[in-house]
Write a protein that holds these residues in place. Structure first.
Motif, PDB file in Angstrom:
ATOM      1  N   GLN A   1       0.661  -1.249  -0.007  1.00 36.84           N
ATOM      2  CA  GLN A   1      -0.374  -0.131  -0.596  1.00 36.84           C
ATOM      3  C   GLN A   1       1.119   1.282  -0.274  1.00 36.84           C
ATOM      4  O   GLN A   1       0.516   2.305  -0.466  1.00 36.84           O
ATOM      5  CB  GLN A   1      -0.579  -0.374   0.643  1.00 36.84           C
ATOM      6  CG  GLN A   1      -0.654   0.315   2.686  1.00 36.84           C
ATOM      7  CD  GLN A   1       0.079  -0.437   2.701  1.00 36.84           C
ATOM      8  OE1 GLN A   1       0.490  -2.197   2.506  1.00 36.84           O
ATOM      9  NE2 GLN A   1       1.048  -0.714   4.444  1.00 36.84           N
ATOM     10  N   LYS A   2       2.266   1.269   0.521  1.00 33.98           N
ATOM     11  CA  LYS A   2       3.209   2.445  -0.003  1.00 33.98           C
ATOM     12  C   LYS A   2       3.774   3.031  -0.903  1.00 33.98           C
ATOM     13  O   LYS A   2       3.742   4.093  -0.986  1.00 33.98           O
ATOM     14  CB  LYS A   2       3.738   1.661   1.928  1.00 33.98           C
ATOM     15  CG  LYS A   2       3.924   2.182   2.923  1.00 33.98           C
ATOM     16  CD  LYS A   2       5.423   2.018   4.136  1.00 33.98           C
ATOM     17  CE  LYS A   2       4.445   2.025   5.089  1.00 33.98           C
ATOM     18  NZ  LYS A   2       5.705   2.082   6.135  1.00 33.98           N
TER      19      LYS A   2
ATOM     20  N   ASN B   1       2.004   5.255  -3.206  1.00 37.59           N
ATOM     21  CA  ASN B   1       1.216   6.376  -2.589  1.00 37.59           C
ATOM     22  C   ASN B   1       2.338   6.899  -2.350  1.00 37.59           C
ATOM     23  O   ASN B   1       2.612   7.859  -1.866  1.00 37.59           O
ATOM     24  CB  ASN B   1       1.543   5.742  -1.370  1.00 37.59           C
ATOM     25  CG  ASN B   1       0.037   6.804  -0.636  1.00 37.59           C
ATOM     26  OD1 ASN B   1      -0.256   7.721  -1.333  1.00 37.59           O
ATOM     27  ND2 ASN B   1      -0.747   6.097   0.306  1.00 37.59           N
TER      28      ASN B   1
END
Length: 589
Positions: free
Chosen positions: A282-283, A286
């Motif tokens: 998810q990072k 992002n």
């Protein structure tokens, strides 16, 4: 029957002689080839040759750009000089005949310039290193004996022909024999006998008497010139040999680092560690996190760069590092960064050779191309000493950097770090910097201007007064990059600057990088980066202390034995401590 035997033996002898000649020829050429290599006869290029002879990682010699400013003005480019020269990754040796012409074409300027100029142009940073590591001469008396012997031999044939000088001729011959005897048993001054001082005085006295005689000066002059030529050739040969070994040392991966890479690769397939990409998926894409990109093949260097940025960050949890490497080092890098933590930062390792968009762009080569360094030597008539040589190192983006916007499609900006950089300050302010519509935030280097490199711009329009810029620490606006189609412009330039060979492909990095970002550079304050730590022994401690980042651009990298000792401590303190594989491979830069 006898006649038959005699007739048949004759061709056999001829065949035997033919084989013997062939064997002798092979032996001769086997000795000739390595001699030709050392003398540089294998690579005599014309002065305008544009090439890049580095291996997949580094070249034996540096990139080379010789810019010679002459007396004619060039108003069209805003410059005050006429520029000519070459960019060459493997600087071809200067032929023997040209060595004599160098002094004629370039009169001596400042003190010592006549010696410094050819050395810098031909051997690059080896000259800097050799001056700093000059040893105390241990054979000064031996050299004086040789000088006396050369002069005595030059006068002896003429003195021997003179009428009524038999005693002087015998005295000169005796002194020559005594000097030869001493030199045959001595390499350094310590090997000489205790009475050498008396022999030197005796020879001086004898030579003085020979000089007072009326001799044929042409014969003496001819002999001395022959000796001088032989001495110069021998000195140049040893200089070239030493420079080759130096460059081999700075451009070859140390055995300990090779061991580290191999051990980590083997360990990767033996053990199973957490997959960072799955753990922090998810990072990774992002844009609200701070994203840093490195292109590197060097585990130790990349680790030190990442560790330095993390250790000096106020909040490391927002830092995502994308380390792009090649297939050979991919598994070693993956295992290293999986087994070592960097506070709360995330490190993702990418295999450049598996990036599918390489084929889409048809870059022509799938190999990783990190930042490229060029050695630029300039003579400028505007300076107080027109023939004073000034040599600088410029590092620019390699070809791999131009896929950044497609490699990170979801990101809006990234900070790009070279692996020979260590960070000393928090980089959050750089991340939040407003680039005012520019694409590349970089430290400019106005010691080199585009007008001085016009021969390599292939007729493209540019501002000759624009400064060159440096890679090492850059903030890139990927949205503006896409809007301005930087990668498309790069591909167009690449077609014009390279001819399909690896040499032209690598050498084209300098003009393409400068032209692709023309008028799109946001000039960072000089306090962001202190460069020159890989070739300049004169950087002050205060300048190093006040810089946000240190750039070891040049050949003398901090992980090499030949690195500049007084700068190594700033890099070493960011090495990973108590790492088992480093101890087993004896990694101790």
């Amino acid at each position: 029957m006898k006649g038959y035997i005699a007739a048949s033996s004759l061709p056999a002898k001829r065949r035997w002689k033919g084989h013997a000649v062939a064997v002798l020829a092979l032996v001769f050429f086997s000795l000739l080839v390595p001699l030709a290599f050392l003398l540089g006869l294998h690579n005599r290029f014309p002065s305008g040759y544009l090439s890049d002879e580095r291996s997949s990682s580094e070249s034996v010699f540096e990139n080379y750009a010789h810019v010679d400013a002459g007396p004619e003005q060039n108003h069209s480019e805003g410059g005050q000089s006429r520029v000519h020269g070459l960019i060459d990754r493997f600087k071809p040796p200067i032929p023997k005949n040209d060595r004599g012409n160098r002094k004629e074409n370039h009169p001596k300027g400042a003190a010592g310039d006549e010696i410094e100029k050819p050395c810098q142009l031909e051997f690059g940073s080896y000259c800097i290193w050799s001056m700093e590591h000059k040893e105390v001469m241990k054979d000064s008396i031996v050299k004086r004996l040789k000088d006396q012997l050369f002069v005595a031999r030059a006068y002896y044939p003429s003195v021997a022909k003179l009428q009524g000088q038999d005693n002087l001729s015998r005295e000169l011959k005796q002194n020559i024999q005594e000097h030869e005897r001493m030199l045959s048993e001595a390499i350094s001054d310590a090997d000489l006998p205790s009475f050498v001082g008396k022999k030197i005085q005796k020879m001086d006295h004898t030579i003085a008497k020979a000089k007072s005689c009326t001799v044929d000066c042409n014969n003496v002059d001819k002999k001395l010139r022959q000796i001088l030529d032989l001495t110069e050739d021998e000195a140049h040969f040893h200089m070239k040999q030493s420079a080759f070994l130096y460059h081999l040392g700075v451009q070859t991966m140390p055995r300990s680092l090779h061991c580290l890479s191999m051990r980590l690769t083997v360990e990767y397939f033996k053990t199973s560690l957490q997959d960072i990409e799955r753990l922090h998926a998810q990072k990774l894409n992002n844009p609200s996190f701070q994203h840093y990109v490195l292109f590197s093949r060097n585990i130790l260097a990349a680790s030190a760069t990442i560790n330095s940025a993390v250790m000096n960050a106020e909040k490391s949890g927002h830092m995502i590092f994308h380390l792009v490497t090649d297939g050979q080092n991919f598994y070693a890098m993956k295992h290293w960064f999986a087994r070592n933590s960097y506070k709360e930062a995330t490190v993702r390792v990418l295999n450049f050779e598996n990036v599918k968009l390489i084929n889409f762009y048809n870059l022509g080569r799938r190999q990783l191309s990190p930042s490229e360094e060029f050695r630029v030597s300039i003579h400028d008539i505007a300076r107080s000493s027109p023939m004073q040589l000034r040599t600088e190192y410029i590092s620019v983006f390699g070809h791999s950097h131009f896929i950044l916007p497609e490699l990170f499609k979801n990101l809006k900006k990234v900070i790009v770090l070279d692996d020979d950089v260590v960070v000393q300050r928090d980089l959050s302010s750089l991340w939040n910097l407003d680039l005012e519509g520019k694409v590349n935030g970089a430290v400019q280097f106005c010691g080199i201007r585009l007008g001085q490199l016009k021969m390599y711009m292939r007729g493209h329009s540019y501002n000759g007064d624009s400064c060159a810029w440096m890679s090492g620490l850059n903030i890139i606006d990927l949205e503006r990059w896409r809007e301005r189609n930087i990668t498309g412009n790069y591909l167009g330039l690449l077609q014009k600057f390279q001819n399909g060979s690896e040499a032209s492909w690598r050498a084209s990095a300098l003009p393409i990088s400068l032209l692709a970002f023309q008028d799109l550079i946001y000039a960072l304050d000089d306090a962001w980066v202190q460069s020159r730590l890989g070739h300049d022994y004169g950087v002050s401690a205060d300048a190093i202390k006040n810089a946000a980042a240190l750039h070891y651009n040049g050949n003398m990298k901090p992980w090499l034995e030949l690195g500049i000792p007084k700068y190594k401590s700033y890099w070493k303190k960011f090495l990973t401590k108590e790492e088992r594989f480093m101890d087993e491979c004896n990694v101790n830069p």
